[in-house]
Design an enzyme around this catalytic site. Structure first.
Site, short mmCIF file in Angstrom:
data_model
loop_
_atom_site.label_atom_id
_atom_site.label_comp_id
_atom_site.label_asym_id
_atom_site.label_seq_id
_atom_site.Cartn_x
_atom_site.Cartn_y
_atom_site.Cartn_z
N LYS A 51 -31.32 52.10 123.22
CA LYS A 51 -30.24 52.30 122.86
C LYS A 51 -30.11 54.03 122.85
O LYS A 51 -28.95 54.35 123.32
CB LYS A 51 -29.98 52.14 121.31
CG LYS A 51 -29.56 50.59 121.04
CD LYS A 51 -29.80 50.03 119.56
CE LYS A 51 -29.73 48.45 119.74
NZ LYS A 51 -30.07 48.03 118.24
N GLN A 95 -31.89 49.78 112.15
CA GLN A 95 -32.45 48.85 113.28
C GLN A 95 -33.20 48.00 112.17
O GLN A 95 -34.03 48.27 111.44
CB GLN A 95 -33.56 49.65 114.05
CG GLN A 95 -34.29 48.49 114.84
CD GLN A 95 -33.06 47.95 116.06
OE1 GLN A 95 -32.41 48.68 116.71
NE2 GLN A 95 -33.21 46.71 116.12
N ASP A 118 -22.71 48.43 113.91
CA ASP A 118 -23.22 47.21 114.14
C ASP A 118 -22.35 45.91 113.96
O ASP A 118 -22.71 44.67 113.91
CB ASP A 118 -24.48 46.89 113.28
CG ASP A 118 -25.79 47.19 114.40
OD1 ASP A 118 -25.65 46.98 115.56
OD2 ASP A 118 -26.86 47.41 113.99
#
Ligand code: NAP
Length: 292
Positions: A51, A95, A118
């Site tokens: 990412k 994460q 997200d």
């Protein structure tokens, strides 16, 4: 036809890089994405590194916040609040998975919805269900992009989704049923309590498979001309690769591909789209397109 997720992902990254160049030449602020990584889980390290690299490639600013596996829930909540208040930061992700002693829901709900790129916050999930502007979760957003860019007809089709996780199956079922394009499907959502799964998969015009069981879907379970979206990724041992491992999807690729009109391979299908979607959400955040 093989749906080339790697190619589409690169195209999207090129499109985003062009937008970043425009921002730069107008003297604007570069989109800024951060990731919080708690602990040192190997797979999470790899995902976060990819990412950060993708951010650099398209010209975004990126920040990696590392915290030890001993981090308490309170410490992580404090970090989340700090990032919520950071005016330079457009969006960030925590994460997953995070260590078991921390309540994941509590953390996700503490993320400011306007920075939740997200798309996991309840407010953003609700906005998705109501068809309001939002950040779509990365994997489902990537799948919608693939269907759109391959101009796959979805209106009036029967879409069967296997798996009801919050990150893939459940949002996919919502998105495919919405009055949008892609969308407008009649949707059946199957899970581990579905008796006689094959009865449903055989009726699917579009079959989205996200259960995490390698090569679970076989040719006898699908009809001729089906569109297959294989989300599963499992690392299995292999004597044919240097590493001794290979990645396998939830679909028995060769035999199912022979019957499918479109199919996503593993790797190189849905996987690469996840990062492209995260970048798209970050660009949206920096432009205040969702919350303004
Ligand atoms: P998950 O949270 O483990 O959910 C699996 C779902 O499959 C559950 O809803 C489960 O039902 C259902 N299921 C399990 N066995 C079944 C069976 N025999 N018949 C029907 N349904 C069954 O998994 P996930 O996070 O959604 O991930 C699924 C797969 O996609 C994994 O391989 C994962 O690695 C992969 N993945 C890939 C990407 C990507 O970027 N390509 C992103 C995310 C995930 P219950 O709810 O009843 O338990």
């Amino acid at each position: 036809m093989i749906i080339d997720g790697k190619l589409i992902s690169l195209q999207i990254q090129d499109e985003i890089a062009i937008e970043v160049n425009k921002i730069k030449s107008n003297g604007g602020k570069l989109p800024h994405l951060a990731a919080i990584l708690v602990g040192n889980d190997g797979a999470s390290e790899t995902y976060v590194a990819a990412k950060v690299k993708a951010c650099e490639k398209v010209g975004f600013k990126s920040t990696l916040v590392r915290m030890p596996s001993t981090t308490t829930e309170q410490e992580l909540l404090e970090k989340v609040n700090e990032l919520n208040a950071d005016a330079d930061l457009d969006g960030y992700i925590v994460q997953l998975p995070i260590p078991k002693h921390i309540n994941e829901h509590k953390i996700i709900e503490a993320i400011a919805p306007e920075k939740d790129v997200d798309g996991f916050h309840a407010q953003n999930v609700g906005r998705m269900a109501l068809n309001l502007p939002t950040y779509l979760p990365a994997t489902p957003y990537g799948i919608m992009q693939l269907l759109e860019r391959y101009k796959i007809e979805t209106v009036g089709k029967h879409c069967v989704v296997i798996g009801r996780s919050h990150i893939v199956g459940s949002p996919m079922s919502i998105l495919m049923a919405r009055n949008t394009n892609p969308g407008n499907c009649t949707v059946t959502l199957c899970h581990s309590r579905t008796p006689d799964l094959k009865e449903f998969t055989l009726k699917a015009d579009i079959l989205i498979v996200a259960l995490g069981k390698p090569e679970f879907v076989t040719a006898d379970m699908v009809k001729e001309g089906v569109v297959i979206i294989d989300v599963g990724i499992t690392r299995v041992t292999s004597d044919k690769t240097k590493t001794g491992f290979k990645l396998v999807g939830d679909v028995k690729y060769d035999e199912v591909a022979a019957k499918a009109s479109y199919i996503t391979p593993v790797p190189g299908g849905v996987g690469p789209m996840t990062i492209a979607s995260l970048l798209k959400n970050t660009l949206k955040a920096s432009r205040r397109e969702v919350y303004f």
